[in-house]
Design a protein around this motif. Structure first.
Motif, PDB file in Angstrom:
ATOM      1  N   LEU A 211      12.579  -8.126  -1.689  1.00 35.47           N
ATOM      2  CA  LEU A 211      11.627  -7.954  -2.789  1.00 35.47           C
ATOM      3  C   LEU A 211      12.286  -7.275  -3.985  1.00 35.47           C
ATOM      4  O   LEU A 211      12.071  -7.669  -5.125  1.00 35.47           O
ATOM      5  CB  LEU A 211      10.399  -7.167  -2.323  1.00 35.47           C
ATOM      6  N   SER A 212      13.100  -6.257  -3.715  1.00 30.37           N
ATOM      7  CA  SER A 212      13.789  -5.544  -4.793  1.00 30.37           C
ATOM      8  C   SER A 212      14.701  -6.483  -5.585  1.00 30.37           C
ATOM      9  O   SER A 212      14.819  -6.353  -6.800  1.00 30.37           O
ATOM     10  CB  SER A 212      14.614  -4.390  -4.234  1.00 30.37           C
ATOM     11  N   ALA A 213      15.297  -7.441  -4.899  1.00 33.70           N
ATOM     12  CA  ALA A 213      16.171  -8.405  -5.563  1.00 33.70           C
ATOM     13  C   ALA A 213      15.389  -9.468  -6.344  1.00 33.70           C
ATOM     14  O   ALA A 213      15.975 -10.199  -7.134  1.00 33.70           O
ATOM     15  CB  ALA A 213      17.074  -9.077  -4.537  1.00 33.70           C
ATOM     16  N   ASN A 214      14.072  -9.523  -6.123  1.00 34.90           N
ATOM     17  CA  ASN A 214      13.248 -10.580  -6.729  1.00 34.90           C
ATOM     18  C   ASN A 214      12.205 -10.056  -7.697  1.00 34.90           C
ATOM     19  O   ASN A 214      11.250 -10.764  -8.008  1.00 34.90           O
ATOM     20  CB  ASN A 214      12.558 -11.396  -5.623  1.00 34.90           C
TER      21      ASN A 214
ATOM     22  N   GLN B 274       0.806  -1.221   0.000  1.00 35.54           N
ATOM     23  CA  GLN B 274       0.000   0.000   0.000  1.00 35.54           C
ATOM     24  C   GLN B 274       0.838   1.270   0.000  1.00 35.54           C
ATOM     25  O   GLN B 274       0.375   2.316  -0.446  1.00 35.54           O
ATOM     26  CB  GLN B 274      -0.934   0.015   1.207  1.00 35.54           C
ATOM     27  N   ASN B 275       2.072   1.194   0.503  1.00 34.62           N
ATOM     28  CA  ASN B 275       2.854   2.408   0.726  1.00 34.62           C
ATOM     29  C   ASN B 275       4.178   2.476  -0.011  1.00 34.62           C
ATOM     30  O   ASN B 275       4.890   3.465   0.123  1.00 34.62           O
ATOM     31  CB  ASN B 275       3.126   2.568   2.235  1.00 34.62           C
ATOM     32  N   HIS B 276       4.511   1.463  -0.744  1.00 31.62           N
ATOM     33  CA  HIS B 276       5.795   1.425  -1.444  1.00 31.62           C
ATOM     34  C   HIS B 276       5.515   1.098  -2.905  1.00 31.62           C
ATOM     35  O   HIS B 276       5.169  -0.029  -3.241  1.00 31.62           O
ATOM     36  CB  HIS B 276       6.696   0.361  -0.801  1.00 31.62           C
ATOM     37  N   GLU B 277       5.660   2.086  -3.759  1.00 31.77           N
ATOM     38  CA  GLU B 277       5.274   1.951  -5.162  1.00 31.77           C
ATOM     39  C   GLU B 277       5.924   0.759  -5.849  1.00 31.77           C
ATOM     40  O   GLU B 277       5.292   0.047  -6.624  1.00 31.77           O
ATOM     41  CB  GLU B 277       5.613   3.236  -5.918  1.00 31.77           C
ATOM     42  N   GLN B 278       7.180   0.514  -5.548  1.00 31.93           N
ATOM     43  CA  GLN B 278       7.902  -0.586  -6.190  1.00 31.93           C
ATOM     44  C   GLN B 278       7.275  -1.942  -5.837  1.00 31.93           C
ATOM     45  O   GLN B 278       7.194  -2.833  -6.660  1.00 31.93           O
ATOM     46  CB  GLN B 278       9.363  -0.545  -5.762  1.00 31.93           C
ATOM     47  N   VAL B 279       6.810  -2.088  -4.607  1.00 33.15           N
ATOM     48  CA  VAL B 279       6.176  -3.340  -4.189  1.00 33.15           C
ATOM     49  C   VAL B 279       4.779  -3.431  -4.783  1.00 33.15           C
ATOM     50  O   VAL B 279       4.377  -4.467  -5.325  1.00 33.15           O
ATOM     51  CB  VAL B 279       6.128  -3.445  -2.649  1.00 33.15           C
ATOM     52  N   ASN B 280       4.022  -2.353  -4.711  1.00 33.34           N
ATOM     53  CA  ASN B 280       2.652  -2.335  -5.216  1.00 33.34           C
ATOM     54  C   ASN B 280       2.585  -2.688  -6.690  1.00 33.34           C
ATOM     55  O   ASN B 280       1.709  -3.435  -7.124  1.00 33.34           O
ATOM     56  CB  ASN B 280       2.010  -0.968  -4.971  1.00 33.34           C
ATOM     57  N   ASN B 281       3.509  -2.200  -7.461  1.00 32.02           N
ATOM     58  CA  ASN B 281       3.467  -2.401  -8.905  1.00 32.02           C
ATOM     59  C   ASN B 281       4.057  -3.733  -9.359  1.00 32.02           C
ATOM     60  O   ASN B 281       3.886  -4.111 -10.506  1.00 32.02           O
ATOM     61  CB  ASN B 281       4.228  -1.276  -9.611  1.00 32.02           C
ATOM     62  N   ASN B 282       4.758  -4.431  -8.476  1.00 32.14           N
ATOM     63  CA  ASN B 282       5.488  -5.614  -8.917  1.00 32.14           C
ATOM     64  C   ASN B 282       5.104  -6.933  -8.242  1.00 32.14           C
ATOM     65  O   ASN B 282       5.498  -7.990  -8.725  1.00 32.14           O
ATOM     66  CB  ASN B 282       6.995  -5.398  -8.708  1.00 32.14           C
ATOM     67  N   PHE B 283       4.356  -6.889  -7.136  1.00 34.53           N
ATOM     68  CA  PHE B 283       4.123  -8.102  -6.368  1.00 34.53           C
ATOM     69  C   PHE B 283       2.682  -8.254  -5.921  1.00 34.53           C
ATOM     70  O   PHE B 283       2.003  -7.278  -5.643  1.00 34.53           O
ATOM     71  CB  PHE B 283       5.010  -8.117  -5.113  1.00 34.53           C
TER      72      PHE B 283
ATOM     73  N   GLU C  81      13.832 -17.793  -1.028  1.00 35.25           N
ATOM     74  CA  GLU C  81      13.028 -17.682   0.182  1.00 35.25           C
ATOM     75  C   GLU C  81      13.610 -16.670   1.158  1.00 35.25           C
ATOM     76  O   GLU C  81      14.819 -16.460   1.210  1.00 35.25           O
ATOM     77  CB  GLU C  81      12.945 -19.035   0.896  1.00 35.25           C
ATOM     78  N   LEU C  82      12.702 -16.086   1.936  1.00 31.39           N
ATOM     79  CA  LEU C  82      13.063 -15.212   3.043  1.00 31.39           C
ATOM     80  C   LEU C  82      12.340 -15.738   4.269  1.00 31.39           C
ATOM     81  O   LEU C  82      11.111 -15.752   4.316  1.00 31.39           O
ATOM     82  CB  LEU C  82      12.641 -13.766   2.762  1.00 31.39           C
ATOM     83  N   GLY C  83      13.115 -16.231   5.223  1.00 30.98           N
ATOM     84  CA  GLY C  83      12.532 -16.798   6.427  1.00 30.98           C
ATOM     85  C   GLY C  83      12.552 -15.826   7.584  1.00 30.98           C
ATOM     86  O   GLY C  83      13.399 -14.942   7.660  1.00 30.98           O
ATOM     87  N   TRP C  84      11.618 -16.017   8.472  1.00 26.18           N
ATOM     88  CA  TRP C  84      11.510 -15.209   9.682  1.00 26.18           C
ATOM     89  C   TRP C  84      12.678 -15.528  10.592  1.00 26.18           C
ATOM     90  O   TRP C  84      13.104 -16.677  10.634  1.00 26.18           O
ATOM     91  CB  TRP C  84      10.181 -15.532  10.369  1.00 26.18           C
TER      92      TRP C  84
END
Length: 85
Positions: A81-84, A28-37, A67-70
């Motif tokens: 996310l930027s790397a993927n 909702q708040n990061h354009e790069q994430v919203n547009n790509n994922f 993968e990204l684990g907790w």
């Protein structure tokens, strides 16, 4: 076309809820994430194989085989996310 981020989760997992909230915040708040994922939740309890793979590691986010684990922080999630994309 958006990449699908899989969230390996199970009912009642408060850490999974935190990971989902972080992703949704970025969506909702990061354009790069919203547009790509987009997020797809995968319930591990529906598969013995997934329980074996992720039962003690959830939440785990995945794009393909990456993968990204907790535990992870918001900044780490943005970098991952930027790397993927």
């Amino acid at each position: 076309m958006k990449n699908t981020v899989s969230l390996y989760t199970t009912a009642g997992c408060h850490l999974c809820e935190q990971a989902e909230a972080m992703f949704l915040y970025l969506q909702q708040n990061h354009e790069q994430v919203n547009n790509n994922f987009e997020l797809q939740e995968i319930e591990i309890a529906n598969s013995e194989a997934l329980v074996e793979l992720y039962g003690v590691r959830i939440p785990v986010l995945a794009v393909g085989d990456n993968e990204l684990g907790w535990p992870f922080e918001l900044e780490e999630l943005v970098d991952w996310l930027s790397a993927n994309k």
